[in-house]
Design an enzyme around this catalytic site. Sequence first.
Site, PDB file in Angstrom:
ATOM      1  N   GLY A 487       0.799  -1.215   0.000  1.00 42.17           N
ATOM      2  CA  GLY A 487       0.000   0.000   0.000  1.00 42.17           C
ATOM      3  C   GLY A 487       0.828   1.259   0.000  1.00 42.17           C
ATOM      4  O   GLY A 487       0.293   2.360  -0.184  1.00 42.17           O
ATOM      5  N   SER A 528      10.991   2.839   6.410  1.00 39.32           N
ATOM      6  CA  SER A 528      11.142   3.926   5.432  1.00 39.32           C
ATOM      7  C   SER A 528      12.439   3.797   4.643  1.00 39.32           C
ATOM      8  O   SER A 528      13.053   4.794   4.273  1.00 39.32           O
ATOM      9  CB  SER A 528      11.085   5.292   6.146  1.00 39.32           C
ATOM     10  OG  SER A 528       9.936   5.416   6.935  1.00 39.32           O
ATOM     11  N   ARG A 529      12.841   2.561   4.358  1.00 40.52           N
ATOM     12  CA  ARG A 529      14.131   2.328   3.710  1.00 40.52           C
ATOM     13  C   ARG A 529      14.012   1.958   2.233  1.00 40.52           C
ATOM     14  O   ARG A 529      14.996   1.987   1.505  1.00 40.52           O
ATOM     15  CB  ARG A 529      14.911   1.236   4.450  1.00 40.52           C
ATOM     16  CG  ARG A 529      14.214  -0.102   4.506  1.00 40.52           C
ATOM     17  CD  ARG A 529      15.031  -1.189   5.193  1.00 40.52           C
ATOM     18  NE  ARG A 529      16.237  -1.518   4.471  1.00 40.52           N
ATOM     19  CZ  ARG A 529      16.272  -2.287   3.384  1.00 40.52           C
ATOM     20  NH1 ARG A 529      15.144  -2.791   2.906  1.00 40.52           N
ATOM     21  NH2 ARG A 529      17.412  -2.548   2.797  1.00 40.52           N
ATOM     22  N   ALA A 726      16.505  11.098  -3.352  1.00 38.71           N
ATOM     23  CA  ALA A 726      15.390  10.718  -2.486  1.00 38.71           C
ATOM     24  C   ALA A 726      15.851  10.046  -1.197  1.00 38.71           C
ATOM     25  O   ALA A 726      16.928   9.447  -1.130  1.00 38.71           O
ATOM     26  CB  ALA A 726      14.442   9.788  -3.236  1.00 38.71           C
ATOM     27  N   GLY A 730       7.766   6.864   4.695  1.00 34.48           N
ATOM     28  CA  GLY A 730       6.683   6.046   5.219  1.00 34.48           C
ATOM     29  C   GLY A 730       6.344   6.262   6.677  1.00 34.48           C
ATOM     30  O   GLY A 730       5.206   6.046   7.091  1.00 34.48           O
ATOM     31  N   GLU A 731       7.316   6.676   7.483  1.00 31.64           N
ATOM     32  CA  GLU A 731       7.070   6.863   8.926  1.00 31.64           C
ATOM     33  C   GLU A 731       7.108   8.329   9.353  1.00 31.64           C
ATOM     34  O   GLU A 731       6.733   8.644  10.487  1.00 31.64           O
ATOM     35  CB  GLU A 731       8.129   6.103   9.727  1.00 31.64           C
ATOM     36  CG  GLU A 731       8.161   4.610   9.478  1.00 31.64           C
ATOM     37  CD  GLU A 731       9.458   3.995   9.963  1.00 31.64           C
ATOM     38  OE1 GLU A 731       9.425   3.229  10.933  1.00 31.64           O
ATOM     39  OE2 GLU A 731      10.509   4.300   9.372  1.00 31.64           O
TER      40      GLU A 731
END
Length: 781
Positions: A487, A528-529, A726, A730-731
């Site tokens: 997602g 978030s990697r 970039a 995500g976190e």
Amino acid sequence: MSSYSVVGQPVYRKDAAQKVTGEVLHVGNITMPGLLHLAVLRSPYPHARIIRIDKSKAEALDGVVAVVTGADIAAMPGVDPYFGPSFRDQPILAIDRVLHVGDPVVAIAATDRRRAEDALQLVDVEYDPLPAVIDVLEAARPDSPLVHEKLRPAKAFADLAHIEANQRSNICYHFKLRKGNVEKAFAEADRIFEDTFSSPPAQHVPMEPHVTLVYLDENRRINVWSATQTPSYVRTELSNTFGVPMNRIRVRVPYLGGGYGAKLYAKLEPLVTAMALITRRPVRYALTREEEFQTITKHGVVVKLKTAVKDGLISGRRCEVYFDTGAYAEIGPRIVHKSGYTSAGPYRIPNVWIDSYCVYTNKPPAGAFRGFGVPQLIWAYDSQMDIIARALKVDPLEFRLRQALDEGEEFATGTAVRSFGLKESIKQAAQAIQWSEPAQPRDPARPRGKGIASGVKAVLTPSISGAIVILNADGTATVLSSTVEMGQGSETMMAQVVAEELGISFDQVHIVQPDTDITPYDTITAGSRSTYHMGNAVRMAASKIKAELFAVVAAKLEVNKNDLVAGNGRIFVQGSEERGLTISQAFLAKFGSLGTTLTGEAICQPTAIPLDPETGQSAKCTEYWFPSATAAEVEVDTETGQVKILSLFSVGDTGTAINPRHCEQQLLGSAITHMGLTLFEEMVFEEGRLINGSMLDYQIASIKDLPKNLKPIVVQVPHEAGPFGAKGVGETGTLTVSAAIANAVEDAVGIRIRELPLTPERVLRQLAKRGGAERAEGKEV
């Protein structure tokens, strides 16, 4: 950004149409001939010895194929009945003792789920209850009852290789950081502030529950379909557990219906694999929502802060942090280590002392949760930032900006911060909330207030992501990657990166879903990697193909390959697009036919310098940082205690935004998750028994809880080594929500709550205390 054609564009998701139309495959949709369904009998006690298990009546029930206990699995030749990413402390099924309510004891495989569940009622288990330890601070005491008598380090990851077995204590891991002279700072301080903050365990509540299907193929290889964020790790864990070579195990992952950290590492896979080996038939196990609460949780955390202030600035801070990791360590030691060193905050503090503890209790195990333990820490340290600022009569915004680290300054670990848009994030949040303008209440009984918070998280380092890119003669590309699409938009990100690097269109890139038979190793899809690590891996793999194409075209056109560029499916001389070849023409020039492929393979493996075990110092503890800021305006009903969020701005430094729309969605989604955790989410235990372990009793944020003014703000400070600059996102939106809302509540009604969630009961209790104190001082209330 203007030089990019695909990167930086808000293209639509690769998986959008399939998901909207319900055409995607999930593990729960897979069926096979002869499929057995699993049900599990779980412990009713938080701690007890297993005296006797009588399974004879269950075995006699029609349709039941196998009834298995922990002793049965331990007796399987070559099988290690324990697993875990930090310590091999978790039995596949309980052996001798149960360590929390919900601990798996007996597994039953039957021809359908209802039959298996009926058989559970026929199993007779006799327990001898033992003393249980539920409170994390009590568990950390040396005289507390032990949850585990001995430990066996797993040695599964490079960053956890230093972990050793403890000496008879519930503290299974202790991280230490020492910088400067904190005692001297306290001795010389103008003022000292001491506060204790707590946040409770909570549930991830992914839309799709944990589900795993295992079968043996015609070659007796173990085939696993699983809703996991770590297919590479699951294969390794199953190999170690069952003594099977890795090439005899295949793990595949279709789309996940959400993960948030819950589906990291091994969960159901060892048990379902054992049942498939015992029955020699396909076996599937899908957790009920109630079982989700018993399987994995977010860490409850207690943070004790003591902070020295000298000449209006923080001169020293001591942090004492207790992570409640439950009955099994899971990935707790990594969280305590990686998050622990951020406990003092991203501020210029010359003297820091941190003790971060991973502590066993007799509660369900806790593991990774979006933010990896850092939101619980920022909740503490950035709440105290406001407490100190208000006590000093200083603007909380200016207090943060005055002490926030600048680019190139050293973090508490001794690592210089790079690509560090913290101050810019704080400023953007303040501007969005119109910080300089006081909140204007419409009703005296509903005061309004504004709050701001800032913080950072470090990416997991070291870790590894490998990728293979295959370019076809028609200019289309296929990407082999073990990053899991759950997602977050990873497939879209990878397609954009590869398309940009090869000069082809976004629609010409296909992503193969994780399959350990064909997709290379990836440490985890979490933290978030993926954008940085897998984004770099696919870009480097694609660049190797591009280099081959450039060499062919340069020779064909008799030009310098350094003068060539790729775009619109062609390789051409920069500034003279007509002087070039299409990708198909380049293939013909190289191979003489169009039935061939070019393949590039690459590994992204950032390194770190291990933190000193006594001082926590390292010249490079992480590859990059996630600066975050949140600004909130709230309204507090002084009669009911309800906190209503009117506005919330989630700000994050993402580096170059590969897909700006996705970055905004990630900031909003993660912020919404933590709005629920801030206002009402908590798992409530009584004597070790969870009393709200279903969606009837456990409240999560819904659309009705969202503020009318909810906006993301993307700050782009490119990272020199990131794919096109970039980082990850995500976190980022999770990190600072709780502190910002709590700070806004104090701004509105003058109360400070140090325990999450900010329920109406807690608000009313603090309002009553404030009123009593003011009456005692003779003030008008």
